[in-house]
Write a protein that holds these residues in place. Structure first.
Motif, mmCIF file in Angstrom:
data_model
loop_
_atom_site.group_PDB
_atom_site.id
_atom_site.type_symbol
_atom_site.label_atom_id
_atom_site.label_comp_id
_atom_site.label_asym_id
_atom_site.label_seq_id
_atom_site.Cartn_x
_atom_site.Cartn_y
_atom_site.Cartn_z
ATOM 1 N N TRP A 260 0.813 -1.230 0.000
ATOM 2 C CA TRP A 260 0.000 0.000 0.000
ATOM 3 C C TRP A 260 0.837 1.266 0.000
ATOM 4 N N ARG B 96 1.253 3.492 -3.317
ATOM 5 C CA ARG B 96 0.053 4.249 -3.671
ATOM 6 C C ARG B 96 -0.155 5.411 -2.704
ATOM 7 N N LEU B 97 0.035 5.158 -1.408
ATOM 8 C CA LEU B 97 -0.145 6.190 -0.397
ATOM 9 C C LEU B 97 0.877 7.317 -0.571
ATOM 10 N N SER C 173 0.313 9.274 -3.749
ATOM 11 C CA SER C 173 -0.812 10.193 -3.595
ATOM 12 C C SER C 173 -0.399 11.442 -2.820
#
Length: 158
Positions: free
Chosen positions: A123, A126-127, A130
């Motif tokens: 994850w 993506r985190l 972002s």
């Protein structure tokens, strides 16, 4: 190791973008954490300069959230930092500045995250991606709205 790269074209000259990004007083305006960066070492900003990131907790209590060391300082071209981040461990970020026909391409690269949260590796890209995209969009908006005279302020670290 995680490698995440995001970029944005800012419709301003490289010098304006460099001045804004390296002015530590501007960091709360564009970083997602809203942390204030402070240089804690003596002397000019250069490789080896030390900074810390501080933020307010519950509106009153100020906490140190990161210890940061400058690992690359090439005015108007690139700046890189190694940060010790609670829970994440060591993180490396590099910002590069490249002139384009429209202004400046600012590229943010996250090249390493510590071992503390290895179980989140699926994850984290993506985190973190972002977060970088949000921060670059904020930088673009702020710098394009700031006049050159305001961008080149006396409190910058560069």
């Amino acid at each position: 190791m995680i490698r995440i790269e995001k970029d944005v074209v800012i419709n301003r000259p490289v010098q304006d973008v460099w001045d804004f990004v390296t002015d530590l007083r501007n960091s709360p305006q564009w970083t997602r954490s809203g942390s204030e960066l402070r240089q804690i070492s003596d002397g000019p900003p250069e490789v080896g300069a030390r900074m810390e990131s501080r933020r307010q907790l519950f509106g009153r209590l100020e906490i140190k959230s990161q210890s940061i060391v400058v690992t690359e300082w090439d005015p108007n071209h690139a700046v890189a930092y190694v940060a010790k981040v609670p829970l994440l461990g060591r993180a490396v970020q590099r910002l590069s500045f490249e002139p384009t026909g429209e202004g400046t391409r600012l590229t943010s690269t996250e090249v390493e995250v510590g071992r503390a949260l290895r179980w989140l590796q699926t994850w984290l890209p993506r985190l973190i991606g972002s977060i970088h995209a949000t921060e670059l969009a904020s930088l673009k908006r702020l710098i394009e709205a700031t006049s050159r005279s305001n961008a080149a302020s006396p409190g910058k670290i560069g």
